[in-house]
Scaffold this motif. Structure first.
Motif, mmCIF file in Angstrom:
data_model
loop_
_atom_site.group_PDB
_atom_site.id
_atom_site.type_symbol
_atom_site.label_atom_id
_atom_site.label_comp_id
_atom_site.label_asym_id
_atom_site.label_seq_id
_atom_site.Cartn_x
_atom_site.Cartn_y
_atom_site.Cartn_z
ATOM 1 N N UNK A 321 0.819 -1.214 0.000
ATOM 2 C CA UNK A 321 0.000 0.000 0.000
ATOM 3 C C UNK A 321 0.852 1.263 0.000
ATOM 4 N N UNK A 322 1.818 1.360 0.905
ATOM 5 C CA UNK A 322 2.584 2.600 1.059
ATOM 6 C C UNK A 322 3.522 2.869 -0.118
ATOM 7 N N UNK A 323 4.159 1.840 -0.640
ATOM 8 C CA UNK A 323 5.084 2.065 -1.758
ATOM 9 C C UNK A 323 4.318 2.402 -3.039
ATOM 10 N N UNK A 324 3.221 1.696 -3.295
ATOM 11 C CA UNK A 324 2.410 2.015 -4.481
ATOM 12 C C UNK A 324 1.772 3.394 -4.339
ATOM 13 N N UNK A 325 1.398 3.738 -3.116
ATOM 14 C CA UNK A 325 0.807 5.051 -2.859
ATOM 15 C C UNK A 325 1.825 6.165 -3.079
ATOM 16 N N UNK A 326 3.076 5.934 -2.685
ATOM 17 C CA UNK A 326 4.132 6.921 -2.911
ATOM 18 C C UNK A 326 4.330 7.153 -4.408
ATOM 19 N N UNK A 327 4.337 6.082 -5.185
ATOM 20 C CA UNK A 327 4.486 6.198 -6.635
ATOM 21 C C UNK A 327 3.321 6.968 -7.242
ATOM 22 N N UNK A 328 2.102 6.650 -6.790
ATOM 23 C CA UNK A 328 0.904 7.323 -7.287
ATOM 24 C C UNK A 328 0.942 8.827 -6.976
ATOM 25 N N UNK A 329 1.202 9.164 -5.702
ATOM 26 C CA UNK A 329 1.179 10.562 -5.275
ATOM 27 C C UNK A 329 2.249 11.392 -5.966
ATOM 28 N N UNK A 330 3.460 10.842 -6.090
ATOM 29 C CA UNK A 330 4.559 11.580 -6.721
ATOM 30 C C UNK A 330 4.400 11.666 -8.236
ATOM 31 N N UNK A 331 3.714 10.700 -8.823
ATOM 32 C CA UNK A 331 3.503 10.717 -10.277
ATOM 33 C C UNK A 331 2.501 11.781 -10.697
ATOM 34 N N UNK A 332 1.436 11.951 -9.894
ATOM 35 C CA UNK A 332 0.388 12.909 -10.280
ATOM 36 C C UNK A 332 0.712 14.331 -9.857
ATOM 37 N N UNK A 333 1.730 14.491 -9.004
ATOM 38 C CA UNK A 333 2.073 15.825 -8.515
ATOM 39 C C UNK A 333 2.455 16.752 -9.673
ATOM 40 N N UNK A 334 1.752 17.870 -9.762
ATOM 41 C CA UNK A 334 2.052 18.859 -10.794
ATOM 42 C C UNK A 334 1.555 18.509 -12.183
ATOM 43 N N UNK A 335 0.672 17.524 -12.315
ATOM 44 C CA UNK A 335 0.142 17.109 -13.622
ATOM 45 C C UNK A 335 -1.307 17.554 -13.778
ATOM 46 N N UNK A 336 -1.843 17.552 -15.012
ATOM 47 C CA UNK A 336 -3.254 17.894 -15.222
ATOM 48 C C UNK A 336 -4.210 16.968 -14.472
#
Length: 454
Positions: A321-336
């Motif tokens: 949960x936490x590692x996949x969540x980190x990837x998700x949160x950092x990937x969408x940061x600053x995107x449309x």
């Protein structure tokens, strides 16, 4: 694959990664952080096989959405490891929690406090607040174990009563007391995640959380007193207890808790460390010194080592949960994609009370379908970042903490509700129904307090 002998030694690999993370917090090396990211990727792959079906689905969803957004952003694939380490502090904290649990067990505080539930009272109304406060006190250190310990004692003591009445009493008194302890406990992961997400100081949050817990406990105790007072109760297992010794045990626990909180706050301010990391590095030395003072060093090591290995070996759900969540949160940061999430929140920016209530209802709704409140915070993280730009972060943190903790009493597929269902032999949906109004009321108090702090 879960049964393969190698899974008995996962704690070695996990601990190696956590030690590297702790070292890197102090030296702040980009190269070491990148290595940590590669290790996090390996952790994710290894843990995925041992995770439950629900967490596999949640992790896969976060990875899939994050991958689509990442690919659309045009970033190099070489940057992926660096996106996986932001939640490593939370995982390290989770790995250390069993040591505090173990020192309380070695001091036999759990046995002493549960003797309070074996003292005879004339009706269930008088037993209700006692059951709630006992579970609350134990949960401050023992977390989930506190609920099951109290439930086992109550189940035995209430055996002569009608099963439906007995189940209702246990599911309300223990789960509600349990939730009120986790609201402010520095050892609770949901509080840590809320602080991590909003960036607020634990010190600025603590007085309000204690106030909310006190108000909720008083009102719920009054409800329990009147709701159950019509049911006579005579404990066939009644026993005499040494109240002087009992008071000493309670004072001992309270002093230890206040000392631990003081050290967390003092060391954090002195060395400019964040709350989660300070709690993480303080747990083991504090627990060990406490065991020495109580002259329980041997039992502390025996209980602690076995408990820590077992808990660390079974961290797969949270690692996924936490590692996949980190990837998700950092990937969408600053995107449309983040803008898409923010639009509904911005539409109600002039009506913060509506946003707070929406957040509370989203937590409760998601919990009824098995979505862990940490995952819900992750889903809302993009919108939360927007709220922090024009709202008091303390208010946001209060709403997140109270809303997420309140779900523990109604999450039909949540761990504590499922354990209670197994312990009492009742339908988990019945537990949800019995606690639904309490959950709404609990979260509602947090919403009102948060609104007045804007």
């Amino acid at each position: 694959m879960k049964q393969h002998p190698i899974f008995r030694y996962l704690y070695i690999f996990y601990s190696f990664v956590f030690v590297i993370h702790i070292v890197n917090v102090f030296i702040e090396s980009d190269n070491l952080n990148y290595i940590l990211g590669i290790l996090a990727l390996i952790m994710l792959a290894v843990s995925f096989a041992g995770a439950s079906r629900l967490f596999k689905i949640l992790g896969s969803a976060f990875i899939l959405i994050g991958s689509v957004v990442f690919a659309a952003s045009g970033q190099s694939i070489e940057t992926i490891p660096a996106l996986l380490t932001s939640n490593m502090s939370l995982l390290t904290l989770l790995a250390m929690l069993p040591w505090m649990n173990s020192v309380v067990r070695s001091g036999r505080f759990d046995q002493s406090l549960n003797n309070l539930l074996k003292v005879n009272v004339s009706d269930l109304g008088k037993l209700y607040p006692r059951s709630s406060i006992t579970t609350l006190t134990l949960a401050s250190f023992l977390n989930l174990s506190a609920a099951t310990i109290s439930q086992d004692v109550l189940k035995e003591n209430l055996r002569p009563l009608d099963k439906k009445l007995r189940d209702s009493f246990i599911a309300t008194a223990t789960l509600r007391g349990y939730s009120l302890a986790l609201l402010w406990s520095p050892l609770e992961i949901l509080l840590a995640v809320s602080i991590f997400t909003t960036g607020v100081d634990y010190v600025s949050l603590l007085p309000w959380l204690l106030m909310i817990a006190a108000i909720t406990f008083i009102l719920d105790s009054i409800w329990g007193r009147f709701h159950y007072k019509k049911y006579a109760y005579e404990n066939t297992n009644k026993q005499s207890i040494n109240m002087k010794e009992m008071i000493k045990k309670i004072v001992h626990l309270l002093v230890a808790l206040v000392l631990f909180l003081s050290l967390v706050i003092s060391l954090g301010n002195l060395f400019n460390l964040d709350f989660i990391f300070t709690v993480t590095i303080l747990i083991f030395p504090f627990a060990f010194i406490w065991s020495l003072i109580m002259k329980r060093r041997r039992s502390f090591w025996t209980i602690g080592w076995n408990t820590w290995k077992a808990k660390t070996n079974t961290m797969q759900n949270f690692i996924v949960l936490f590692i996949s969540l980190a990837f998700f949160a950092n990937s969408i940061d600053g995107t449309p994609f983040l803008d898409f999430i923010q639009q509904p929140i911005l539409a109600f920016s002039d009506y913060p009370i509506v946003i707070f209530v929406m957040i509370q209802l989203i937590f409760i709704f998601m919990s009824m379908f098995g979505i862990h409140p940490i995952a819900t915070i992750g889903i809302l993280s993009g919108g939360i970042a927007t709220l922090l730009e024009f709202m008091n972060p303390v208010s946001i943190a209060i709403v997140l903490v109270t809303s997420s903790i309140a779900t523990l009493t109604v999450g039909t597929y949540g761990l504590v509700v499922q354990l209670t269902a197994v312990n009492t032999g009742q339908n988990p949906y019945r537990i949800t129904i019995n606690n639904l109004l309490y959950s709404l009321f609990f979260g509602g108090i947090g919403t009102v307090v948060a609104y007045f702090l804007l």
